[in-house]
Motif scaffolding. Structure first.
Motif, PDB file in Angstrom:
ATOM      1  N   GLU A  35       4.268   5.264   2.738  1.00 27.50           N
ATOM      2  CA  GLU A  35       4.577   6.663   3.043  1.00 27.50           C
ATOM      3  C   GLU A  35       4.536   6.925   4.546  1.00 27.50           C
ATOM      4  O   GLU A  35       5.369   7.641   5.083  1.00 27.50           O
ATOM      5  N   GLU A  36       3.563   6.315   5.215  1.00 24.17           N
ATOM      6  CA  GLU A  36       3.444   6.455   6.667  1.00 24.17           C
ATOM      7  C   GLU A  36       4.675   5.865   7.371  1.00 24.17           C
ATOM      8  O   GLU A  36       5.245   6.486   8.278  1.00 24.17           O
ATOM      9  N   SER A  83       0.836  -1.197   0.000  1.00 24.36           N
ATOM     10  CA  SER A  83       0.000   0.000   0.000  1.00 24.36           C
ATOM     11  C   SER A  83       0.878   1.257   0.000  1.00 24.36           C
ATOM     12  O   SER A  83       1.646   1.481   0.940  1.00 24.36           O
ATOM     13  N   LYS A 114       0.108   4.287   0.585  1.00 24.28           N
ATOM     14  CA  LYS A 114      -0.203   5.131   1.736  1.00 24.28           C
ATOM     15  C   LYS A 114       0.507   4.618   2.993  1.00 24.28           C
ATOM     16  O   LYS A 114       1.096   5.395   3.754  1.00 24.28           O
TER      17      LYS A 114
END
Length: 104
Positions: free
Chosen positions: A53-54, A48, A50
């Motif tokens: 990036e987290e 994922s 997202k």
């Protein structure tokens, strides 16, 4: 830039910072190496964007925290530590002024 390249850059940056911050402390160097490698290994199958990036944000925050906030201490006696700050942590001290200045 490719996300895989960014992840590799962060991995290398964390290890470089680890080597600077924990210099001359074999136990801390090894513990940090194991933790960094373990965290990247545990999340290597993440797909994922997202979530990646987290995780990258967390990793860069950890690198910044290590680089700017950690100071080595050496036990010199029963209840004493000698702090050994790195040169990049030593900044110019700005004098504190107790009395506020009046705006005219």
């Amino acid at each position: 830039m490719n996300q895989a390249v960014k992840v590799l850059q962060l991995f290398k940056a964390l290890h470089r910072t680890r080597q600077q911050v924990f210099r001359n402390d074999a136990r801390a160097l090894e513990a940090a190496r194991i933790k960094i490698n373990e965290e990247f290994k545990n999340n290597k199958s993440e797909t994922s964007p997202k979530k990646i990036e987290e995780l990258m944000k967390i990793g860069s925050d950890v690198e910044l925290l290590l680089r700017t906030s950690v100071i080595q201490g050496i036990h010199t006696g029963h209840n004493t530590l000698k702090l050994v700050p790195r040169k990049d942590l030593l900044i110019e001290n700005v004098p504190y002024c107790d009395t506020p200045t009046q705006k005219q």
